[in-house]
Design an enzyme around this catalytic site. Sequence first.
Site, PDB file in Angstrom:
ATOM      1  N   ASP A  12      45.848  16.146  15.333  1.00 51.27           N
ATOM      2  CA  ASP A  12      44.833  15.119  15.050  1.00 51.27           C
ATOM      3  C   ASP A  12      45.527  13.772  14.833  1.00 51.27           C
ATOM      4  OD1 ASP A  12      46.035  16.001  12.661  1.00 51.27           O
ATOM      5  OD2 ASP A  12      44.240  15.649  11.452  1.00 51.27           O
ATOM      6  N   ASP A  17      51.384  13.037  12.790  1.00 51.98           N
ATOM      7  CA  ASP A  17      51.239  13.844  14.019  1.00 51.98           C
ATOM      8  C   ASP A  17      52.005  13.169  15.156  1.00 51.98           C
ATOM      9  OD1 ASP A  17      48.565  15.764  13.599  1.00 51.98           O
ATOM     10  OD2 ASP A  17      48.528  13.927  12.437  1.00 51.98           O
TER      11      ASP A  17
END
Length: 327
Positions: A12, A17
């Site tokens: 996400d 990330d």
Amino acid sequence: MNTKQKVIIDCDPGIDDSLALMYALSSKELDVMAITIVCGNVPVELGVQNAFKVLQLMDRLDIKVYAGETKPLVREFVSAQDTHGMDGLGETYIEAPKGYAAEEISASEYIEQTLKLNDDISIIALGPLTNLAKVVQQDKYALKNVVRLVSMGGNYKSFGNCSPVAEYNYWCDPDAAKIVYENFAFLGKKIEMVGLDVTRDIVLTPSILSYLKRINKEKGSFVEKIVQFYFDFHWEYEKIIGCVINDPLAVAYFVDPTLCNGIEAYTTVETEGLCLGQTIVDAMGFWKKDSNAVICTSVYSTYFMEEFVYRIFGGNRKEIHSMLAQL
Ligand code: BDR
Ligand code: CA
């Protein structure tokens, strides 16, 4: 012969990330088959755009991106745009490469179909487990073929980061997390949980950041741009100078499991009430159930940081070792 480990990265993006994707794409041990996006830090459409921005930076626009679930299974969607910025990359509004879009089939369809045809694929999950729970709902045997599932999420002895007891990924979609953990128990497999107990030890500090820029201007400047917002958030809410980078540790641990020590225990996730999203780790075996998880409890954080710097930004390993000792 391809000796690389094939992985699907479900994420996400999100600031950490993005760093995790950079780590994975810089690791010769990995063959990143696809990136699947789930709602979490940001709505899915923004996550897709951010994945393409990282793929562009890493010169890997050949990798396919699949859009996944746009809301948690049961609960209302609560993003983490307060932590990652409205665009998910620290409000840098970096332009996404033109002409790239998510594939036509959804993330859960892609994962289900791919696992049906292959028994040599692992999954590194860096966001809420909604896409994977969806796969389980489509076919409760679908994850049987996964070689390893490493999930950044949860917390065992550590306190939470979005409630006193819960970590964001499992709190955002506790129903999905519970389904995936219980499915692993059903399949007799073990999820590898890289939670706050270990990720809290991974802090990217301003001095490490300035070193990154010196050894690799392009990637260092990208990271500098996107982490500023995260730095401010960490100072305001946790009085930390720098930021905790959770997700890259999950990738690093996937590549080298000796980076963390852990315990095996039956584990599930609370889906209601005051303890919503709490990871329940039956470390003492009260429930007499077979373990369905490996819970990371300690990490060689200095070693992680050396790998993080060397793999993504390059440079000289000896120099990195001695620089990090001073920073
Ligand atoms: C997790 O939540 C997200 O904000 C981060 O990307 C990470 O996956 C940490 O709790
Ligand atoms: Ca994440």
